[in-house]
Design a protein around this motif. Structure first.
Motif, PDB file in Angstrom:
ATOM      1  N   VAL A  66       1.209  -4.825   4.868  1.00 49.99           N
ATOM      2  CA  VAL A  66       0.323  -3.774   5.378  1.00 49.99           C
ATOM      3  C   VAL A  66       1.014  -2.432   5.172  1.00 49.99           C
ATOM      4  O   VAL A  66       2.191  -2.280   5.492  1.00 49.99           O
ATOM      5  CB  VAL A  66       0.070  -3.989   6.883  1.00 49.99           C
ATOM      6  N   CYS A  67       0.297  -1.455   4.608  1.00 47.17           N
ATOM      7  CA  CYS A  67       0.888  -0.113   4.519  1.00 47.17           C
ATOM      8  C   CYS A  67      -0.192   0.918   4.841  1.00 47.17           C
ATOM      9  O   CYS A  67      -1.372   0.584   4.904  1.00 47.17           O
ATOM     10  CB  CYS A  67       1.493   0.129   3.142  1.00 47.17           C
ATOM     11  N   ASN A  68       0.223   2.149   5.055  1.00 42.36           N
ATOM     12  CA  ASN A  68      -0.692   3.248   5.436  1.00 42.36           C
ATOM     13  C   ASN A  68      -1.552   2.867   6.636  1.00 42.36           C
ATOM     14  O   ASN A  68      -2.748   3.151   6.678  1.00 42.36           O
ATOM     15  CB  ASN A  68      -1.611   3.641   4.264  1.00 42.36           C
ATOM     16  N   PHE A  69      -0.928   2.205   7.609  1.00 46.38           N
ATOM     17  CA  PHE A  69      -1.686   1.762   8.791  1.00 46.38           C
ATOM     18  C   PHE A  69      -2.096   2.964   9.632  1.00 46.38           C
ATOM     19  O   PHE A  69      -1.303   3.864   9.884  1.00 46.38           O
ATOM     20  CB  PHE A  69      -0.819   0.809   9.627  1.00 46.38           C
ATOM     21  N   LYS A  70      -3.363   2.972  10.040  1.00 46.99           N
ATOM     22  CA  LYS A  70      -3.858   4.088  10.845  1.00 46.99           C
ATOM     23  C   LYS A  70      -4.743   3.545  11.960  1.00 46.99           C
ATOM     24  O   LYS A  70      -5.701   2.805  11.684  1.00 46.99           O
ATOM     25  CB  LYS A  70      -4.670   5.016   9.922  1.00 46.99           C
TER      26      LYS A  70
ATOM     27  N   GLU B 154      -7.381   1.099  10.191  1.00 42.76           N
ATOM     28  CA  GLU B 154      -7.506   1.138   8.733  1.00 42.76           C
ATOM     29  C   GLU B 154      -6.126   0.908   8.143  1.00 42.76           C
ATOM     30  O   GLU B 154      -5.134   1.417   8.668  1.00 42.76           O
ATOM     31  CB  GLU B 154      -7.982   2.527   8.292  1.00 42.76           C
ATOM     32  N   PHE B 155      -6.060   0.143   7.074  1.00 41.16           N
ATOM     33  CA  PHE B 155      -4.775   0.011   6.378  1.00 41.16           C
ATOM     34  C   PHE B 155      -5.015  -0.438   4.954  1.00 41.16           C
ATOM     35  O   PHE B 155      -6.092  -0.913   4.598  1.00 41.16           O
ATOM     36  CB  PHE B 155      -3.848  -0.977   7.104  1.00 41.16           C
ATOM     37  N   ASP B 156      -4.005  -0.252   4.130  1.00 43.66           N
ATOM     38  CA  ASP B 156      -4.046  -0.762   2.765  1.00 43.66           C
ATOM     39  C   ASP B 156      -3.184  -2.018   2.723  1.00 43.66           C
ATOM     40  O   ASP B 156      -2.314  -2.214   3.567  1.00 43.66           O
ATOM     41  CB  ASP B 156      -3.485   0.263   1.776  1.00 43.66           C
TER      42      ASP B 156
END
Length: 498
Positions: free
Chosen positions: A48-52, A60-62
């Protein structure tokens, strides 16, 4: 393998997808001096990256594919073992891998995901799309294709038919409307015109690190049972599932000049698949208006037959429990998932499960339902790690807040899509009232009310209503006085309910 093929770990997690990686990270960080192992059949793991955190429950995440060494560098106590599981002996607390390693554990979490429900096994013209490997195979075949048949109505099918260009797509949907897992017929009607228009130019390709594996490692652990037409047999376990934006950065272009050509065959399924030879010998050859010579033909239950270059089977997944059941006594749910209680525990001692492989066996909140989605895989993996930790430390732990309200944020046909609560009126029967607001090509807003209280919502487009609606669903305020005004575009609803 080393001379001593036995290893002992305090925590073992099986599966390199989102649930497994999230769970292993949680355990490795909570117990820096305990040995943690992550077993994965594929050489790349999903991170999981760019977790918001968008709101209380919306996130939201990428998802990025990374080499497993990234995890080992981050956590000194975490060991990634690339091997598929051959057998589990629950009473003895041991796992055997296909290459002869015996692993002892104190606590185990099974996060082996799901495997594609293929239309048919071992047909070279039927491709299942589940992991990165099969997505690349799809891209390669598509580049030479003039027409494909896509079967299925879930997330991958929706993304696929929208993304494919330069190739005619026959989309076979068993329901009355597209995307019925995610939205109702009204939302489907709102989205359908996007299939006929040229897609907007994409912004610069997403700057993702892409890792490719070369040499012998590339052919290990990437086979999906019969999903790759018999190539690379032997390993049961597939690579982990695709990320939510799996089509970013890969060109999905066919051999034709057209941009978009999609025709939908509703309320229809594939009845039979014919090879070119079999088709010519069948009575269908004379009855089918489809002229031209195709490698494969799909006969549908609505009486139509289409020739095409290949068929994409995107009909969902089944929990990947195969290697774990033999000789053990797991309780299975109706959908064949490992049943877990509200601490993610299965019915076998010290064995937890999270993500697509498991089924929630607790009495769910009236605003939550399980769907095999990225967000839930992350939440379950995280919560399972917390529960395992609490058990070891003899602490009590409450069911996490993320299971209070179903919430999911995604993108379909280039629109932002937010789903909240009982967004399709699930389980409400006739006891529901719907409010709708739709601006063609711009937004679609649907609210599900019951007894004056908001129980769910579908928001398509940039509506900016997700946080307000989430609050209204969570606090169960009586909205009867507002009536239709609730969706009046001239009223700033956020000011009302701040």
């Amino acid at each position: 393998m080393a001379a001593n093929p036995e290893k002992t770990f305090k925590f073992v997690v099986v599966g390199g997808g989102i649930a497994g990686v999230t769970c292993a990270e949680q355990l490795a960080s909570q117990f820096p001096s305990a040995d943690v192992a992550l077993l994965t059949a594929a050489p790349l793991i999903k991170a999981v990256c760019n977790f918001k955190q968008v709101s209380k429950t919306l996130e939201e995440f990428d998802v990025e594919e990374r080499p497993s060494s990234v995890l080992e560098e981050k956590y000194a106590n975490l060991r990634v073992i690339q091997s598929a599981v051959k057998a589990l002996h629950a009473q003895q607390h041991t796992l055997q891998t296909v290459d002869g390693l015996e692993i002892h554990y104190e606590k185990l979490c099974i996060c082996s995901g799901g495997r594609p429900k293929l239309l048919t096994q071992d047909n070279p013209y039927v491709l299942g799309i589940r992991d990165t490997d099969s997505a690349q195979e799809f891209q390669k075949r598509l580049s030479k294709a003039k027409r494909i048949v896509v079967v299925g109505n879930g997330g991958i099918a929706l993304e696929l038919v929208y993304e494919v260009e330069g190739c005619e797509v026959i989309w076979v949907v068993k329901d009355k409307a597209i995307g019925n897992t995610f939205f109702d017929a009204g939302a489907a009607q709102f989205l359908i015109p996007s299939l006929d228009t040229d897609k907007p130019e994409r912004a610069a390709t997403s700057k993702r690190a892409r890792y490719t594996i070369e040499g012998p490692a590339a052919t290990q652990g990437l086979a999906v049972g019969g999903d790759r037409q018999g190539q690379r047999r032997g390993l049961e376990e597939p690579g982990s599932a695709l990320g939510p934006d799996w089509h970013e950065g890969i060109s999905l272009r066919g051999a034709e000049e057209v941009s978009h050509r999609v025709s939908v065959e509703y309320q229809s399924e594939v009845k039979q698949i014919y090879t070119h030879q079999d088709f010519l010998l069948s009575p269908l050859a004379s009855q089918t208006a489809d002229t031209g010579s195709w490698p494969v033909y799909a006969q549908l239950t609505n009486g139509k037959t289409f020739g095409c270059d290949f068929i994409v089977s995107a009909t969902g997944v089944v929990p990947n429990t195969e290697p774990f059941l033999h000789g053990n006594s797991f309780a299975l749910a109706d959908d064949s998932g490992l049943e877990v209680d509200d601490h993610m525990l299965t019915t076998e001692p010290d064995i937890y499960a999270a993500g697509d492989v498991c089924t929630a066996g607790w009495e769910p909140s009236h605003l939550w339902q399980q769907m095999r989605l990225w967000t839930q895989a992350r939440q379950m993996g995280w919560y399972a790690g917390r529960c395992m930790a609490a058990d070891v430390l003899s602490e009590t732990i409450e069911l996490d807040f993320c299971f209070e309200l179903f919430s999911h944020i995604t993108k379909f046909f280039n629109y932002k899509v937010v789903l909240l609560g009982k967004f399709n009126g699930q389980g409400l029967g006739l006891n529901q009232e719907l409010l709708l607001r739709c601006t063609k090509g711009h937004e679609y807003v649907k609210v599900v009310l019951s007894g004056g209280r908001m129980l769910g919502a579908v928001l398509i487009g940039e509506t900016d209503l997700e946080e307000t609606f989430e609050n209204l669903i969570l606090n169960q305020m009586d909205l009867t006085p507002y009536g239709e005004e609730l969706l009046n575009p001239n009223i700033d609803i956020e000011d009302y309910f701040d």
